[in-house]
Design an enzyme around this catalytic site. Structure first.
Site, PDB file in Angstrom:
ATOM      1  N   GLY A  11       0.818  -1.207   0.000  1.00 59.78           N
ATOM      2  CA  GLY A  11       0.000   0.000   0.000  1.00 59.78           C
ATOM      3  C   GLY A  11       0.852   1.258   0.000  1.00 59.78           C
ATOM      4  N   ASP A  34       1.353  -9.002   1.654  1.00 61.28           N
ATOM      5  CA  ASP A  34       0.142  -8.328   1.185  1.00 61.28           C
ATOM      6  C   ASP A  34      -0.771  -9.383   0.584  1.00 61.28           C
ATOM      7  OD1 ASP A  34      -1.734  -6.356   0.009  1.00 61.28           O
ATOM      8  OD2 ASP A  34      -0.141  -4.930   0.406  1.00 61.28           O
ATOM      9  N   ILE A  35      -1.972  -8.964   0.229  1.00 63.41           N
ATOM     10  CA  ILE A  35      -2.944  -9.887  -0.359  1.00 63.41           C
ATOM     11  C   ILE A  35      -2.529 -10.282  -1.785  1.00 63.41           C
ATOM     12  CG2 ILE A  35      -4.479  -8.029  -1.201  1.00 63.41           C
ATOM     13  CD1 ILE A  35      -5.935 -11.031   0.537  1.00 63.41           C
ATOM     14  N   ARG A  36      -1.709  -9.399  -2.423  1.00 67.60           N
ATOM     15  CA  ARG A  36      -1.167  -9.745  -3.736  1.00 67.60           C
ATOM     16  C   ARG A  36       0.268  -9.261  -3.853  1.00 67.60           C
ATOM     17  NH1 ARG A  36      -4.891  -5.723  -4.370  1.00 67.60           N
ATOM     18  NH2 ARG A  36      -6.531  -7.258  -4.598  1.00 67.60           N
ATOM     19  N   TYR A 142     -14.914   4.274   8.216  1.00 62.85           N
ATOM     20  CA  TYR A 142     -13.465   4.250   8.466  1.00 62.85           C
ATOM     21  C   TYR A 142     -13.156   4.834   9.847  1.00 62.85           C
ATOM     22  CZ  TYR A 142      -8.523   5.449   7.549  1.00 62.85           C
ATOM     23  OH  TYR A 142      -7.153   5.571   7.596  1.00 62.85           O
ATOM     24  N   ILE A 172      -1.624  11.594   3.980  1.00 64.85           N
ATOM     25  CA  ILE A 172      -0.201  11.370   3.687  1.00 64.85           C
ATOM     26  C   ILE A 172       0.055  11.616   2.197  1.00 64.85           C
ATOM     27  CG2 ILE A 172       1.724   9.726   3.813  1.00 64.85           C
ATOM     28  CD1 ILE A 172       0.529  10.476   6.566  1.00 64.85           C
TER      29      ILE A 172
END
Ligand code: SER
Length: 318
Positions: A11, A34-36, A142, A172
């Protein structure tokens, strides 16, 4: 060496954090996950594992395999996306946190970093110099997940002695890795569009002031709170963190110093309501006092750094 696992390493913040921690602690000691799969640099610079952040079993497997002692849990669904998928946002943000906190409670790991956000604040919080402790009635999924998460962190610390540390990131700003699904993303997109097209349509109105921070400073804060002596980390919910606050009009003005013909137009959408519920300027004196937080970049130096780097890395503009 206590090995480090970063969950959500591909990310926006995870990418920069992985690079910094690998530099500081050695590539082989920092496991990215990570997921990918991530980009070439991420995959080739050190160990990488596919991890679903909501699977406690999978996280434990990786923790055991690499003898991990510290976890940075950076996987999250941000504000704008979570408004579209409330259930999924809650599920990802909460299940992953409770999984990691449990692993710390069960003594598989010693230390946890978990990011909170200025989104914990809502319309009823003071907007100027928002204090560390104040009314927190967030209006986004969120924000709700971050407030709840902060209290879980504090609960695990008080009840089970878990060493969990957290900061409330403002928006950010980065150029190397891009954000996705946040309300503050415009302040990244604007640089890319300015250099590519010379114009930008902003989804927030011109005077929407929001707290922001350059990635360099965000990484510095993250690394430093994790290095601090445990007794200095007095707040175990999450620390307010601030650097700069600006409006779309002000950032556009800075960009005009480099691209005089740059044009910005405004077309506020659903993200305007989210932005309007958040603070304008945050008081982060507790972080400065307790563990020595200091920011380095203001809007002018950040803009110079981003434009210089993007001009050097034209491949990012294609
Ligand atoms: N950058 C985040 C967002 O816009 C705030 O923490 O969702």
């Amino acid at each position: 060496m206590n090995k480090i696992l970063i969950i959500g390493a591909c990310g926006q913040i995870g990418t920069a954090l992985t690079e910094k921690l690998r530099e500081d602690y050695g590539n082989e000691n920092v496991i990215a996950s990570d997921i990918r799969e991530g980009g070439k640099e991420m995959m080739e610079s050190g160990p990488f594992e596919i991890v679903d952040a909501t699977s406690k079993e999978r996280i434990l497997e990786v923790v055991k395999k690499h003898e991990v002692k510290q976890v940075y849990l950076m996987a999250a669904m941000l504000s704008a996306t979570a408004e579209k998928y409330p259930q999924k946002g809650w599920e990802l943000n909460m299940t992953s946190l409770l999984a990691v906190l449990d692993l710390a409670k069960e003594k598989y790991i010693d230390k946890v970093f978990w990011p909170s956000s200025m989104a914990v604040f809502g319309s009823t919080s003071p907007k100027i110099n928002t204090p560390q402790q104040t009314i927190m009635e967030p209006t986004t999924v969120y924000g709700i997940s971050k407030v709840a998460g902060e209290h879980w962190c504090n609960y695990y610390h008080e009840k089970y002695g878990v060493d969990v540390r957290s900061i409330r990131y403002p928006g950010i700003i980065s150029w190397k890795s891009l954000p996705g699904g946040g309300t503050t993303d415009y302040a990244v997109d604007i640089y890319f569009e300015a250099l590519k097209k010379g114009s930008f349509e902003c989804f927030l109105s011109e005077d929407t002031r929001l707290p922001m921070m350059y990635m360099e400073d965000a990484i510095d804060a993250t690394v430093n709170i994790m290095k601090a002596n445990p007794e200095c980390v007095k707040t175990r919910t999450s620390y307010n963190l601030a650097a700069i606050s600006f409006t779309p009009k002000e950032i556009a003005q800075e960009i005009k110093n480099y691209i005089p013909d740059f044009e910005i137009t405004y077309k506020p959408d659903f993200r305007q309501d989210i932005a309007d519920s958040w603070p304008r300027i945050i008081d982060d004196s507790a972080a400065r006092k307790d563990w020595g937080w200091e920011h380095a970049y203001d809007l002018t130096s950040m803009t110079k750094d981003i434009i210089t780097n993007l001009k050097k890395h034209e491949e990012l503009l294609s």
